[in-house]
Structure formats: C-alpha cells, structure tokens
Design a protein around this motif. Structure first.
Motif, PDB file in Angstrom:
ATOM      1  N   LYS A 260       0.832  -1.208   0.000  1.00 57.56           N
ATOM      2  CA  LYS A 260       0.000   0.000   0.000  1.00 57.56           C
ATOM      3  C   LYS A 260       0.866   1.256   0.000  1.00 57.56           C
ATOM      4  O   LYS A 260       0.581   2.214  -0.715  1.00 57.56           O
ATOM      5  CB  LYS A 260      -0.949   0.003   1.200  1.00 57.56           C
ATOM      6  CG  LYS A 260      -2.064  -0.996   1.098  1.00 57.56           C
ATOM      7  CD  LYS A 260      -2.930  -0.981   2.331  1.00 57.56           C
ATOM      8  CE  LYS A 260      -4.009  -2.043   2.257  1.00 57.56           C
ATOM      9  NZ  LYS A 260      -4.846  -2.062   3.447  1.00 57.56           N
TER      10      LYS A 260
ATOM     11  N   ARG B 235       1.531   4.314  -3.457  1.00 58.38           N
ATOM     12  CA  ARG B 235       1.223   5.749  -3.391  1.00 58.38           C
ATOM     13  C   ARG B 235       2.302   6.572  -4.072  1.00 58.38           C
ATOM     14  O   ARG B 235       3.491   6.361  -3.842  1.00 58.38           O
ATOM     15  CB  ARG B 235       1.060   6.175  -1.936  1.00 58.38           C
ATOM     16  CG  ARG B 235      -0.161   5.522  -1.289  1.00 58.38           C
ATOM     17  CD  ARG B 235      -0.396   6.032   0.055  1.00 58.38           C
ATOM     18  NE  ARG B 235      -0.386   7.485   0.072  1.00 58.38           N
ATOM     19  CZ  ARG B 235      -1.093   8.225   0.881  1.00 58.38           C
ATOM     20  NH1 ARG B 235      -1.890   7.650   1.736  1.00 58.38           N
ATOM     21  NH2 ARG B 235      -1.000   9.528   0.878  1.00 58.38           N
TER      22      ARG B 235
ATOM     23  N   ASP C  36      -4.671  17.806   7.626  1.00 60.17           N
ATOM     24  CA  ASP C  36      -5.276  17.122   8.758  1.00 60.17           C
ATOM     25  C   ASP C  36      -4.464  17.369  10.018  1.00 60.17           C
ATOM     26  O   ASP C  36      -3.243  17.493   9.972  1.00 60.17           O
ATOM     27  CB  ASP C  36      -5.315  15.607   8.527  1.00 60.17           C
ATOM     28  CG  ASP C  36      -6.447  15.179   7.624  1.00 60.17           C
ATOM     29  OD1 ASP C  36      -7.471  15.877   7.577  1.00 60.17           O
ATOM     30  OD2 ASP C  36      -6.300  14.131   6.967  1.00 60.17           O
TER      31      ASP C  36
ATOM     32  N   GLU D  79      -7.386   9.075  11.573  1.00 59.33           N
ATOM     33  CA  GLU D  79      -8.795   8.831  11.263  1.00 59.33           C
ATOM     34  C   GLU D  79      -9.057   8.704   9.771  1.00 59.33           C
ATOM     35  O   GLU D  79      -9.911   7.946   9.344  1.00 59.33           O
ATOM     36  CB  GLU D  79      -9.663   9.962  11.813  1.00 59.33           C
ATOM     37  CG  GLU D  79      -9.816   9.956  13.304  1.00 59.33           C
ATOM     38  CD  GLU D  79     -10.634  11.135  13.809  1.00 59.33           C
ATOM     39  OE1 GLU D  79     -10.889  12.091  13.042  1.00 59.33           O
ATOM     40  OE2 GLU D  79     -11.017  11.103  14.990  1.00 59.33           O
ATOM     41  N   ASN D  80      -8.316   9.453   8.963  1.00 62.12           N
ATOM     42  CA  ASN D  80      -8.565   9.491   7.530  1.00 62.12           C
ATOM     43  C   ASN D  80      -7.639   8.597   6.718  1.00 62.12           C
ATOM     44  O   ASN D  80      -7.725   8.570   5.494  1.00 62.12           O
ATOM     45  CB  ASN D  80      -8.457  10.934   7.031  1.00 62.12           C
ATOM     46  CG  ASN D  80      -9.501  11.821   7.672  1.00 62.12           C
ATOM     47  OD1 ASN D  80     -10.639  11.413   7.843  1.00 62.12           O
ATOM     48  ND2 ASN D  80      -9.113  13.021   8.048  1.00 62.12           N
ATOM     49  N   SER D  81      -6.759   7.867   7.372  1.00 63.55           N
ATOM     50  CA  SER D  81      -5.810   7.018   6.673  1.00 63.55           C
ATOM     51  C   SER D  81      -6.510   5.842   6.013  1.00 63.55           C
ATOM     52  O   SER D  81      -7.342   5.169   6.619  1.00 63.55           O
ATOM     53  CB  SER D  81      -4.749   6.485   7.636  1.00 63.55           C
ATOM     54  OG  SER D  81      -3.923   5.554   6.966  1.00 63.55           O
ATOM     55  N   GLN D  82      -6.166   5.594   4.763  1.00 64.73           N
ATOM     56  CA  GLN D  82      -6.670   4.421   4.052  1.00 64.73           C
ATOM     57  C   GLN D  82      -5.787   3.199   4.317  1.00 64.73           C
ATOM     58  O   GLN D  82      -6.074   2.107   3.842  1.00 64.73           O
ATOM     59  CB  GLN D  82      -6.723   4.709   2.548  1.00 64.73           C
ATOM     60  CG  GLN D  82      -7.642   5.861   2.170  1.00 64.73           C
ATOM     61  CD  GLN D  82      -9.076   5.601   2.561  1.00 64.73           C
ATOM     62  OE1 GLN D  82      -9.630   4.547   2.297  1.00 64.73           O
ATOM     63  NE2 GLN D  82      -9.692   6.565   3.232  1.00 64.73           N
ATOM     64  N   LEU D  83      -4.704   3.393   5.065  1.00 63.16           N
ATOM     65  CA  LEU D  83      -3.772   2.307   5.353  1.00 63.16           C
ATOM     66  C   LEU D  83      -4.165   1.504   6.587  1.00 63.16           C
ATOM     67  O   LEU D  83      -3.701   0.388   6.776  1.00 63.16           O
ATOM     68  CB  LEU D  83      -2.354   2.861   5.553  1.00 63.16           C
ATOM     69  CG  LEU D  83      -1.750   3.582   4.348  1.00 63.16           C
ATOM     70  CD1 LEU D  83      -0.418   4.199   4.713  1.00 63.16           C
ATOM     71  CD2 LEU D  83      -1.594   2.616   3.181  1.00 63.16           C
TER      72      LEU D  83
ATOM     73  N   ALA E 175     -10.333  -1.302   8.815  1.00 65.20           N
ATOM     74  CA  ALA E 175     -11.642  -0.814   9.265  1.00 65.20           C
ATOM     75  C   ALA E 175     -11.845  -1.090  10.743  1.00 65.20           C
ATOM     76  O   ALA E 175     -12.516  -0.320  11.437  1.00 65.20           O
ATOM     77  CB  ALA E 175     -12.752  -1.471   8.444  1.00 65.20           C
TER      78      ALA E 175
ATOM     79  N   VAL F 130     -10.730   1.914  12.781  1.00 68.38           N
ATOM     80  CA  VAL F 130     -11.681   3.030  12.742  1.00 68.38           C
ATOM     81  C   VAL F 130     -12.887   2.725  13.618  1.00 68.38           C
ATOM     82  O   VAL F 130     -13.329   3.560  14.403  1.00 68.38           O
ATOM     83  CB  VAL F 130     -12.108   3.332  11.292  1.00 68.38           C
ATOM     84  CG1 VAL F 130     -13.169   4.420  11.239  1.00 68.38           C
ATOM     85  CG2 VAL F 130     -10.906   3.714  10.444  1.00 68.38           C
TER      86      VAL F 130
END
Length: 92
Positions: free
Chosen positions: A20, A24, A71, A78-82, A85, A88
C-alpha cells in the motif's frame, strides 16, 4: 520447522502495508528492506506496545500546504486508508 500462525499473519500484514505504501505516488521509500524490517518490528510488537505522538496544538507540524488545510495529527489516523476498518470502528 513450519512458521507459526502469528508469524504468517504478521508477515502478511507487513507485506500488505508495504504494498500500500509503495503504491502511493506521494510516498518514496529509499531502503525497502529497512522499512520492511521496521514495519515487522512494529507489527510484531503489537498494539499494546505502540506509542503515537499527537500534535494537538500544531507546534510540531505545518497547518497548511499550498494553501490547503492539512489534517491534524489525529485526523491523519482517522482518515488514513492504510489502517484497517477495525481500527476506525474501535476508535470512533
């Protein structure tokens, strides 16, 4: 001797995270084996040993980049896609 289930899961988590990160465009990794070893150390240590520094008052980092607001420290998490779920769900 076969690897333990924990080691297999840990190696899979590290490989997935590294993939991941490498996918990027805004992340450049100079020494992949070193980063993989660092990730392995973090993952194998478990979340109970992980410490995170939060910069609530923006004294350690920038607030804006190219005119856009960045951020805050917890917003990055909170907003990390790494992060999975489950992170979160557990933290919200």
């Amino acid at each position: 001797m076969p690897e333990s289930t924990d080691n297999v899961a840990s190696n899979q988590a590290v490989s997935s995270l590294l993939e991941k990160l490498q996918s990027r465009q805004d992340i450049k990794i100079q020494n992949i084996p070193k980063v993989k070893n660092l990730l392995r150390t973090i993952v194998s240590g478990g979340f109970t040993n992980l410490q995170v520094v939060f910069d609530f008052d923006y004294t350690m980092r920038r607030v804006h980049k190219n005119g856009e607001k960045l951020d805050c420290s917890w917003g990055v998490m909170e907003n990390s896609q790494l992060l999975p779920a489950s992170y979160v769900k557990h933290t919200n």
